[in-house]
Write an enzyme that holds these catalytic residues in place. Structure first.
Site, PDB file in Angstrom:
ATOM      1  N   HIS A 316      21.666  41.792 103.520  1.00 42.89           N
ATOM      2  CA  HIS A 316      21.688  43.109 104.174  1.00 42.89           C
ATOM      3  C   HIS A 316      21.987  42.917 105.659  1.00 42.89           C
ATOM      4  O   HIS A 316      21.551  41.942 106.261  1.00 42.89           O
ATOM      5  CB  HIS A 316      20.314  43.795 104.021  1.00 42.89           C
ATOM      6  N   ASP A 373      19.755  47.530  95.902  1.00 39.99           N
ATOM      7  CA  ASP A 373      20.629  47.616  94.722  1.00 39.99           C
ATOM      8  C   ASP A 373      20.310  46.592  93.643  1.00 39.99           C
ATOM      9  O   ASP A 373      20.866  46.662  92.551  1.00 39.99           O
ATOM     10  CB  ASP A 373      22.089  47.440  95.159  1.00 39.99           C
TER      11      ASP A 373
END
Ligand code: SDX
Length: 438
Positions: A316, A373
């Site tokens: 991320h 996700d």
């Protein structure tokens, strides 16, 4: 006339930039949490230089009151409230109200908002016709972006971005019709008749019924499915200046209407590095399963960067720790699958991949952890959604955040039309070469 960018924190330290013999002051922009900013708007006028920051890794495009992320600590708060508390105690429509209006609603305000959204979930017959004319194999995110733009054709009275009443109406219409549109997109692809919302059935339960009910049959919708879906929508509701939200803000900065701005956000979210990752995670886990669960070989491909292989659902730009949303989803995965009476080998493979990755120097050095996700697709699949619908579900959850951020941008006196500069590295001036001389 440029309005000075004001922070809200206490006495941050201003910057001083030394360029050769020159030195310029960079006013501080104080944060109430996280990094303070340095205002560089005067840099070009005073030094003739621009800053260069591909991907805006270190550049704040705005100040915002909406969402705070501490990437190092794995903290996420909407309007100051920790995501863990909202996921455990709130509902998606209440969180939407909080993001859009800035405060948790009173009972009366929430009832009013819920009733107004409930009243507008219906889509006109012509709108249904337009969706029904799309090819069955259309990509759901292409259909969703087009459907949101089409709202401007059906509701022109809600288009003016400078009219507060129009913006309020567009806000409610988008929140109300997004679930209906997404259920239609799924049913169009599956070849099922499009169903209608039922007043008073409940926002998320209405969506689940319109999506899954077989015509002529009562929908079997366990409370566990509706509750888990509501929580997943809360977890996706906002995430400060991510790629799609920045897109919504940039398009809106030109005073494009809310529908055009949100449709642009849908387009950005469709990318596999952003919202498309949840679908890519399932494909990755299925490939590992089909390879005989040879996780070590797969991980070696990722670390060798063979064919650009990535561990989808990991890493991320901001979180250099466990994504708090992923932790909540992982914790609920077993309970939801059990309540739905589903077992899924991919969940076991996901856990095995995570265990190996979190102990591997490659991932540790790069601070790569599961993001939102990594586990969500497994739960969506257990609910009965095909993987092609995972990213539309992400867009559904992110809608109130996009709306809140767009409204904040439109009301911010420092907002200017977004127009980044560049450093030109092309040819110096040269003369045209005539046809004969080429
Ligand atoms: C979302 O921004 C948001 O807030 C987004 C989001 C939201 O709610 O809106 O949180 C939603 O988009 C989550 C992210 C979903 N995407 C994925 O899961 C796709 C896989 N992840 C990567 O593509 C990547 O981690 C990004 C795109 C998410 C972040 O990329 P960065 O910050 O630009 O990091 P990078 O590409 O510069 O990587 C740094 C290093 C590189 O290695 P080196 O060149 O140093 O050797 O880490 C490696 C990368 O190769 N790396 C990965 C990796 N992610 C980064 N290696 C393997 N697998 C990965 N997933």
């Amino acid at each position: 006339m440029t309005v000075p960018i004001a922070g809200k924190g206490s006495s941050p330290v201003p910057g001083r930039l030394h360029l050769g013999d020159d030195a310029i002051d960079l006013p501080a922009v104080a944060a109430t949490a996280g990094s303070d900013g340095l205002a560089i708007s005067s840099l070009l006028a005073t030094t003739g230089k621009v800053t260069v920051d591909p991907g805006f890794m270190n550049t704040a495009a705005c100040t915002s009151d909406i969402t705070f992320i501490d990437g190092a600590e794995g903290v996420l708060r909407y309007r100051g409230y920790p995501i863990e508390q909202l996921a455990a105690n709130s509902t998606f429509l209440e969180v939407a109200y909080l993001l859009i209006h800035g405060e948790l609603p009173s009972h009366h305000r929430l009832d009013e908002f819920v009733e107004r959204v409930d009243r507008h979930m219906y889509l006109p017959e012509d709108f249904r016709e337009i969706l029904s004319m799309q090819p069955r194999a259309s990509h759901p995110m292409a259909m969703l972006g087009a459907a949101i733009q089409t709202m401007a054709c059906f509701y022109p009275e809600s288009m003016d971005p400078l009219n507060p009443a129009a913006v309020d109406l567009a806000t409610v219409l988008l929140m109300a019709k997004m679930p209906t549109m997404i259920s239609y997109i799924h049913r169009r692809a599956a070849g099922y008749a499009l169903l209608y919302p039922v007043r008073g059935e409940g926002y998320v339960r209405n969506f689940a019924r319109m999506t899954f009910a077989r015509p002529g049959e009562a929908a079997d919708l366990p409370d566990a499915l509706v509750e888990a879906l509501d929580t997943l929508l809360i977890l996706h509701a906002d995430h400060e200046q991510n790629c799609s939200t920045s897109t919504v803000r940039l398009v809106g900065s030109a005073q494009a209407n809310l529908y055009s701005s949100i449709s642009a956000g849908v387009a950005a979210l469709s990318g596999p590095l952003h919202g498309g990752a949840n679908e890519a995670v399932l494909e990755m886990l299925a490939r590992i399963r089909d390879s005989g669960r040879d996780v070590p070989t797969f991980m070696a491909r990722v670390k060798d960067k063979q064919d650009g292989a990535k561990l989808m659902g990991f890493g991320h730009r901001v979180y250099k720790n466990y994504d708090p949303r992923a932790a909540i989803v992982k914790k609920s995965a077993d309970r939801v699958l059990e309540a739905l009476g589903v077992t899924d080998e991919l969940l076991d493979i996901a856990r095995e991949v995570e265990e190996i990755a979190l102990a591997d120097a490659y991932f540790i050095e790069r601070k790569l952890y599961p993001n939102v996700d990594f586990y969500t697709g497994i739960i969506y699949r257990a609910m009965g959604f095909p993987s092609s619908m995972f990213t539309p579900l992400f867009a559904f959850g992110r809608l109130p955040g996009w709306i809140a951020q767009w409204r904040e941008m439109m009301s911010d006196p420092t907002t200017r039309i977004g127009r980044p500069r560049q450093v030109y590295v092309g040819h110096p001036k040269r003369d045209f070469i005539s046809w004969e001389d080429r």
